[in-house]
Design an enzyme around this catalytic site. Structure first.
Site, short mmCIF file in Angstrom:
data_model
loop_
_atom_site.label_atom_id
_atom_site.label_comp_id
_atom_site.label_asym_id
_atom_site.label_seq_id
_atom_site.Cartn_x
_atom_site.Cartn_y
_atom_site.Cartn_z
N ARG A 162 -31.47 -77.57 4.33
CA ARG A 162 -30.08 -77.15 4.16
C ARG A 162 -29.84 -75.82 4.88
NH1 ARG A 162 -28.77 -81.72 3.08
NH2 ARG A 162 -28.17 -82.48 1.04
N HIS A 170 -25.86 -82.32 11.74
CA HIS A 170 -26.28 -82.90 10.46
C HIS A 170 -26.42 -84.43 10.56
CE1 HIS A 170 -26.25 -82.11 5.85
NE2 HIS A 170 -27.03 -83.13 6.15
C1 GLV Z 1 -28.14 -85.45 3.60
O1 GLV Z 1 -28.12 -84.33 4.00
C2 GLV Z 1 -28.66 -85.89 2.34
O2 GLV Z 1 -28.70 -85.14 1.35
O3 GLV Z 1 -29.04 -87.07 2.30
#
Ligand code: GLV
Length: 308
Positions: free
Chosen positions: A223, A271
């Site tokens: 993250r 992401h």
């Molecule tokens: C993506 O970031 C997830 O938490 O699967």
């Protein structure tokens, strides 16, 4: 009893369709009509806006459609009686492995450098590393961390990992505690962050940690809030790190004027390292819903004390 989908920044319609096909009952989308609200017991969530979960007073289970639950922002705001559950999915794991493998190979074979060289017509061979000479270290050995670690080990990388509790993973040397972390970092070529985001792990990618590395390459697929951004730049300047691949950010989308965009030492993706495939997880979502209806335990329940 009924299901509602509560997403921000993701289209809920394709999910509704896939769920309804399998379930053969109506699946609602937030915001639902006032008269249906009280029937909703099972919420399927992705980045719900603050205050939206609280509208559903009879919720029993909150199902994250991600591997993480930090996006739910649930600390202290919802009843402790509500069960939180998350995704564990083989396809998501495989996708994460393929992403990480692509990034590591691009790094050890200097693909990004040659891409930059082509722009200025520069012919400049650079020495490269082999898989067997590359030490890959993991922060986090949960479902994704351990799964990716084993896969990399199987194709010849030297793999080790650090976790908050002792783990036994085939052929992967594992470490715990501060001393263990220090030992692992001192022999690291590639550092992969796959920790869950909790109060303990927030800002863990900081100057003190980077100072224990030597010309390593960072891959952050955990993250954005794991990383202290200015410490990353300092570690690159000091060559504790020689580059980084970042897939997650404090602010997403990464603002157009963010300094990371302009830094050639950073490889940035939006992401995408592991995106939950609705077709692959629909069975586990429905199983959890059915279990809830029958008063049985749901799968992949999150321990809120630990935060994962
Ligand atoms: C993506 O970031 C997830 O938490 O699967």
């Amino acid at each position: 009893m009924a299901i509602a989908i509560l997403f921000s920044s993701k289209d809920p319609m394709p999910w509704k369709e896939v769920l309804e096909n399998k379930l053969q009952e109506e699946v609602y989308i937030h915001p639902v009509d006032h008269h249906v609200q009280k029937d909703i017991n099972f919420l399927i969530c992705w980045k719900p806006l603050p205050g939206s979960i609280e509208k559903y007073q009879n919720v029993k289970v909150i199902q994250s459609i991600g591997a993480g639950i930090d996006h739910l922002y649930i600390e202290n705001t919802i009843s402790k009686e509500i069960i939180i559950t998350r995704i564990k999915d083989e396809k998501l794991l495989e996708d994460m492995y393929e992403y990480v493998l692509a990034v590591i190979l691009a790094h050890i074979k200097n693909v990004n450098q040659y891409h930059q060289d082509k722009i200025i017509s520069r012919w400049k061979p650079i020495s490269y590393k082999r898989i067997e000479d590359t030490a890959v270290s993991f922060l986090g050995l949960g479902y994704l961390g351990a799964g990716v670690a084993v896969r990399l080990q199987n194709i010849g990388f030297r793999v080790q990992g650090w976790a908050s509790s002792v783990k036994h993973i085939q052929q992967v040397k594992t470490y715990v505690g501060d001393n263990g972390l220090q030992e692992m970092l001192s022999s690291t070529d590639i550092l992969i962050n796959l920790l869950p985001l909790t109060q303990k792990t927030e800002n863990i990618l900081n100057r003190a940690l980077f100072s224990q590395l030597n010309k390593a390459y960072l891959i952050n697929v955990g993250r954005g809030h794991h990383l202290v951004e200015e410490d990353l730049i300092a570690a690159l300047d000091e060559e504790k790190l020689i580059g980084a691949c970042l897939d997650v950010f404090r602010d997403e989308p990464l603002p157009a004027d963010h300094r990371f965009w302009k830094d050639d030492r950073l490889f940035i993706t939006p992401h995408v390292s592991g995106i939950t495939d609705k077709h692959s997880v629909v069975t586990q979502l429905i199983k959890n819903y059915r279990n809830m209806q029958q008063g049985k335990p749901v799968d992949h329940m999150v321990n809120l004390e630990k935060g994962y």
